[in-house]
Motif scaffolding. Structure first.
Motif, PDB file in Angstrom:
ATOM      1  N   LEU A 137      -4.838   4.447  -8.114  1.00  0.00           N
ATOM      2  CA  LEU A 137      -3.709   4.125  -7.345  1.00  0.00           C
ATOM      3  C   LEU A 137      -4.170   4.597  -5.876  1.00  0.00           C
ATOM      4  O   LEU A 137      -3.675   3.866  -4.867  1.00  0.00           O
ATOM      5  CB  LEU A 137      -2.392   4.518  -7.901  1.00  0.00           C
ATOM      6  CG  LEU A 137      -1.994   4.101  -8.908  1.00  0.00           C
ATOM      7  CD1 LEU A 137      -0.612   4.622  -9.509  1.00  0.00           C
ATOM      8  CD2 LEU A 137      -1.381   2.546  -8.750  1.00  0.00           C
ATOM      9  N   GLY A 138      -4.778   6.134  -5.915  1.00  0.00           N
ATOM     10  CA  GLY A 138      -5.179   6.476  -4.726  1.00  0.00           C
ATOM     11  C   GLY A 138      -6.305   5.677  -3.758  1.00  0.00           C
ATOM     12  O   GLY A 138      -6.196   5.576  -2.740  1.00  0.00           O
ATOM     13  N   GLY A 139      -7.167   5.176  -4.772  1.00  0.00           N
ATOM     14  CA  GLY A 139      -8.126   4.376  -4.244  1.00  0.00           C
ATOM     15  C   GLY A 139      -7.431   2.829  -3.873  1.00  0.00           C
ATOM     16  O   GLY A 139      -7.797   2.441  -2.734  1.00  0.00           O
ATOM     17  N   ILE A 140      -6.629   2.440  -4.349  1.00  0.00           N
ATOM     18  CA  ILE A 140      -6.187   1.128  -4.067  1.00  0.00           C
ATOM     19  C   ILE A 140      -5.179   1.257  -2.848  1.00  0.00           C
ATOM     20  O   ILE A 140      -5.339   0.580  -1.839  1.00  0.00           O
ATOM     21  CB  ILE A 140      -5.234   0.544  -5.321  1.00  0.00           C
ATOM     22  CG1 ILE A 140      -6.203   0.065  -6.455  1.00  0.00           C
ATOM     23  CG2 ILE A 140      -4.419  -0.610  -4.536  1.00  0.00           C
ATOM     24  CD1 ILE A 140      -5.336  -0.356  -7.550  1.00  0.00           C
ATOM     25  N   TYR A 194       0.702  -1.278   0.004  1.00  0.00           N
ATOM     26  CA  TYR A 194       0.161  -0.041  -0.044  1.00  0.00           C
ATOM     27  C   TYR A 194       0.775   1.148  -0.220  1.00  0.00           C
ATOM     28  O   TYR A 194       0.453   2.129  -0.593  1.00  0.00           O
ATOM     29  CB  TYR A 194      -0.826   0.026   1.335  1.00  0.00           C
ATOM     30  CG  TYR A 194      -0.321   0.367   2.582  1.00  0.00           C
ATOM     31  CD1 TYR A 194      -0.286   1.498   2.999  1.00  0.00           C
ATOM     32  CD2 TYR A 194      -0.028  -0.705   3.275  1.00  0.00           C
ATOM     33  CE1 TYR A 194       0.213   1.904   4.259  1.00  0.00           C
ATOM     34  CE2 TYR A 194       0.556  -0.509   4.594  1.00  0.00           C
ATOM     35  CZ  TYR A 194       0.780   0.679   5.102  1.00  0.00           C
ATOM     36  OH  TYR A 194       1.203   1.020   6.476  1.00  0.00           O
ATOM     37  N   ILE A 195       2.202   1.063   0.488  1.00  0.00           N
ATOM     38  CA  ILE A 195       2.868   2.157   0.542  1.00  0.00           C
ATOM     39  C   ILE A 195       3.625   2.426  -0.865  1.00  0.00           C
ATOM     40  O   ILE A 195       3.809   3.706  -1.363  1.00  0.00           O
ATOM     41  CB  ILE A 195       4.060   2.283   1.676  1.00  0.00           C
ATOM     42  CG1 ILE A 195       3.393   2.185   3.173  1.00  0.00           C
ATOM     43  CG2 ILE A 195       5.180   3.193   1.439  1.00  0.00           C
ATOM     44  CD1 ILE A 195       4.407   2.134   4.027  1.00  0.00           C
ATOM     45  N   THR A 196       4.040   1.496  -1.414  1.00  0.00           N
ATOM     46  CA  THR A 196       4.521   1.267  -2.736  1.00  0.00           C
ATOM     47  C   THR A 196       3.548   1.926  -3.704  1.00  0.00           C
ATOM     48  O   THR A 196       3.897   2.876  -4.639  1.00  0.00           O
ATOM     49  CB  THR A 196       4.757  -0.015  -3.073  1.00  0.00           C
ATOM     50  OG1 THR A 196       5.842  -0.733  -2.274  1.00  0.00           O
ATOM     51  CG2 THR A 196       5.520   0.037  -4.620  1.00  0.00           C
ATOM     52  N   VAL A 197       2.332   1.576  -3.643  1.00  0.00           N
ATOM     53  CA  VAL A 197       1.366   2.052  -4.420  1.00  0.00           C
ATOM     54  C   VAL A 197       1.060   3.490  -4.129  1.00  0.00           C
ATOM     55  O   VAL A 197       1.020   4.449  -5.020  1.00  0.00           O
ATOM     56  CB  VAL A 197      -0.105   1.270  -4.480  1.00  0.00           C
ATOM     57  CG1 VAL A 197      -1.329   2.127  -5.001  1.00  0.00           C
ATOM     58  CG2 VAL A 197       0.070   0.161  -4.838  1.00  0.00           C
ATOM     59  N   GLY A 198       1.099   3.954  -3.190  1.00  0.00           N
ATOM     60  CA  GLY A 198       1.022   5.502  -2.655  1.00  0.00           C
ATOM     61  C   GLY A 198       2.033   6.207  -3.276  1.00  0.00           C
ATOM     62  O   GLY A 198       1.842   7.337  -3.623  1.00  0.00           O
TER      63      GLY A 198
END
Length: 200
Positions: free
Chosen positions: A160-163, A117-121
């Motif tokens: 990406l923000g939603g994920i 989740y941090i990688t995506v953020g």
């Protein structure tokens, strides 16, 4: 008509109002965090509030085109301000995490690499940087048609923000699911159906 009234009201309200409201909201959140108004874990709560406001602003920006296309409500003048304020709140969200939460550089990189989740953020934030840097009249004129193509990155940022929000929460919670569903629906509304050629 309601749309005409809203359009007249929108013409009277300067886009700068959004910047003022955003700054006041950010200052208020930091004040609450410093005075105990965000609960027993103020840093975590501040991170969450800043990130959620950023996602709300991104979604608000995605609403502008469907509102104009389907409801005749023209809020296009506010789209740049919404995007820049979203970037502002995402930056604050990231800084609170870096400076107040993790603090140790080695742990920061470890979290980015090991926690999806941090990688995506972080990927979403990286994509927002060129969008923020080109959200000005000079860039629009300089880039021409390429500006529109570049700013389609907004769609990827929104997803990406939603994920990121969905993966961040623990257990089954409806709020991040609703956010992601709203993003998907708004992006689906932007797809124009291909008209079949009628036979002569």
């Amino acid at each position: 008509m309601i749309a005409d009234r809203l359009n007249r009201l929108a013409r009277k309200v300067p886009a700068a109002v959004l910047y003022v409201l955003g700054l006041v909201q950010a200052l208020w959140l930091f004040y609450l965090g410093a005075t105990g108004g965000l609960g027993v874990e103020p840093i975590k709560a501040l991170e969450h509030e800043l990130g959620e406001i950023a996602l709300q602003l991104i979604i608000a920006g995605l609403c502008i085109t469907p509102l104009r296309r389907f409801a005749g409500i023209n809020l296009l003048k506010f789209r740049r301000a919404l995007g820049l304020m979203a970037f502002f709140f995402v930056t604050l969200h990231l800084l609170v995490w870096l400076v107040l939460d993790v603090q140790i550089p080695a742990l920061i990189w470890a979290d980015i690499l090991k926690r999806p989740y941090i990688t995506v953020g972080m990927l979403a934030f990286a994509l927002m940087i060129p969008l923020a840097m080109t959200s000005n009249g000079w860039s629009v004129r300089r880039l021409g048609a390429r500006w529109r193509k570049l700013h389609r990155l907004t769609y990827a940022v929104a997803v990406l923000g939603g994920i990121h929000f969905l993966w961040l929460v623990k257990g089954f919670q409806m709020e991040p699911i609703l956010y992601l569903a709203a993003i998907v629906q708004l992006l689906a509304l932007r797809v124009r159906p291909v008209r079949r050629k009628q036979a002569a």
